[in-house]
Design a protein around this motif. Sequence first.
Motif, short mmCIF file in Angstrom:
data_model
loop_
_atom_site.label_atom_id
_atom_site.label_comp_id
_atom_site.label_asym_id
_atom_site.label_seq_id
_atom_site.Cartn_x
_atom_site.Cartn_y
_atom_site.Cartn_z
N PHE A 295 -33.06 -58.52 126.02
CA PHE A 295 -32.77 -59.49 124.96
C PHE A 295 -31.44 -59.17 124.27
O PHE A 295 -31.28 -59.42 123.07
CB PHE A 295 -33.92 -59.58 123.95
N CYS A 296 -30.50 -58.62 125.04
CA CYS A 296 -29.20 -58.23 124.45
C CYS A 296 -28.47 -59.43 123.85
O CYS A 296 -27.73 -59.29 122.88
CB CYS A 296 -28.31 -57.60 125.51
N CYS A 299 -29.12 -59.57 120.28
CA CYS A 299 -29.25 -58.28 119.58
C CYS A 299 -28.27 -58.17 118.42
O CYS A 299 -27.07 -58.12 118.61
CB CYS A 299 -29.05 -57.12 120.56
N CYS A 313 -25.55 -49.73 119.93
CA CYS A 313 -26.56 -50.00 120.96
C CYS A 313 -27.47 -48.78 121.07
O CYS A 313 -27.01 -47.64 120.93
CB CYS A 313 -25.89 -50.28 122.31
N LEU A 314 -28.75 -49.03 121.33
CA LEU A 314 -29.72 -47.95 121.51
C LEU A 314 -29.32 -47.03 122.67
O LEU A 314 -29.69 -45.87 122.71
CB LEU A 314 -31.09 -48.57 121.78
N PHE A 315 -28.58 -47.58 123.60
CA PHE A 315 -28.22 -46.82 124.80
C PHE A 315 -26.76 -46.34 124.77
O PHE A 315 -26.21 -45.99 125.80
CB PHE A 315 -28.47 -47.68 126.05
N ASP A 348 -21.75 -54.33 123.67
CA ASP A 348 -22.88 -53.66 124.33
C ASP A 348 -23.91 -54.65 124.84
O ASP A 348 -24.28 -55.60 124.16
CB ASP A 348 -23.61 -52.73 123.35
N TYR A 350 -26.53 -53.06 127.34
CA TYR A 350 -27.03 -52.11 128.33
C TYR A 350 -28.20 -52.66 129.13
O TYR A 350 -28.23 -52.55 130.36
CB TYR A 350 -27.45 -50.79 127.66
N SER A 351 -29.19 -53.23 128.44
CA SER A 351 -30.41 -53.64 129.15
C SER A 351 -30.10 -54.72 130.19
O SER A 351 -30.72 -54.77 131.25
CB SER A 351 -31.48 -54.12 128.18
FE1 SF4 Z 1 -29.31 -54.32 121.80
FE2 SF4 Z 1 -28.32 -52.43 123.37
FE3 SF4 Z 1 -30.95 -52.95 123.38
FE4 SF4 Z 1 -29.22 -54.68 124.46
S1 SF4 Z 1 -29.63 -52.63 125.17
S2 SF4 Z 1 -30.96 -55.17 123.10
S3 SF4 Z 1 -27.45 -54.45 123.07
S4 SF4 Z 1 -29.74 -52.14 121.64
#
Ligand code: SF4
Length: 375
Positions: A295-296, A299, A313-315, A348, A350-351
């Motif tokens: 769901f980026c 986000c 970003c979490l990643f 960002d 990432y997902s």
């Molecule tokens: Fe947000 Fe990063 Fe998770 Fe994507 S991967 S939903 S940008 S925290």
Amino acid sequence: MSHRIISIIDQRVATSPSLLPHVMETPTGTLNDTLARPLRDLRISVTDRCNFRCVYCMPKSTFDKNYTYLPHSDLLTFEEITRLATHFVAHGVEKIRLTGGEPLLRKNLERLIEQLARLRTPDGRDLDLTLTTNGALLAQKARSLKDAGLKRVTVSLDALDDASFKRMNDVDFPVSQVLEGIDAAQAVGLGPVKINMVVKKGVNEQEILPMARYFRDTPHILRFIEYMDVGASNGWRMDDVIPSAEVVRRIALDMPLEALDANYPGETARRWRYRQDGDGGSGEIGVISSVTGAFCGDCTRARLSTEGKLYTCLFASSGHELRALLRNGNSDAEIAGVIGQVWRARGDRYSQLRSQHLANPTDAPAKVEMSYIGG
Ligand code: SF4
Ligand code: SAM
Ligand code: SF4
């Protein structure tokens, strides 16, 4: 698959101070990144310590007695957190979630909550001020958290069966005390309590149905979270993930479900309700498909680490130093300017790119641990 493992401490040191020029900025309440995503949510990690050793987050193999946590002087003070939060709110943040590590381990957390509860959005609204906890200390703290101005809590609970729960938290902590904490939170007005269950294949999947049945006729909202590849210490493999679709399928076989609309655009959980024409019940569940349904695109979350680094970003593999700005005497306009520059440059997702990273693990960026950056 192999992971690039970088010592967490080395990695923290490697994140250099922000080299961004200190441009002065007066926030307008609207800040968009390169993908037109506004800044709306801020997660603040108030400690990197925890009283649990969940196998998917702080496994004992890494977080043992030799692990070095941040020294107290490195932590942002409550005044520093509040000052930064003020800038984030001026830039458009409407929701703040306190997290960690285990946030209830931070001494006098209620004082921070009191300070944050006084902040208002540019158009004068209260913030949505929440906290995520493992629930171990919630029964004793629910009243003081509520009195300090906290609005709601999310409690992480991965099983109802004591043996399974203890296997997940790895410190022999009993389920009953977490359930007491959930009840106490609801009783003092911190509800509806959201319950987060991370599902790991072969470890607690047998708890999906008991959890669904138990919480079905309560005011609490149970959410199933796909096990994610955060950090580098949990040995994540795609094979350990049970897709949300499978969780919904298993529950629906037992208790028919119907889809609900999202509460607001960008809601991370997909909502379902037990069908009235099933065998009764009116509860709601959610599934968070962080792996199978990125769901980026929606986000809007920024993360502030325990020692004051801004992660977009979490990643992310590195954060932007904000603490030095505070401690070096930079002006409010300069701090607002750095936050503005960082968010405007954010791209960002990432997902959405996970499959590429998994296909080429050596090219993938190293990631910080979730207990450090805040879940
Ligand atoms: Fe947000 Fe990063 Fe998770 Fe994507 S991967 S939903 S940008 S925290
Ligand atoms: N200690 C608090 C707690 O457990 O609620 C707050 C911090 S914890 C890092 C925040 C959330 O992240 C928890 O709900 C936890 O279950 C989730 N989490 C941690 N590691 C995860 C992983 N590998 N995959 C999915 N969720 C994870
Ligand atoms: Fe601690 Fe929360 Fe991580 Fe579990 S998920 S180890 S409770 S920080």
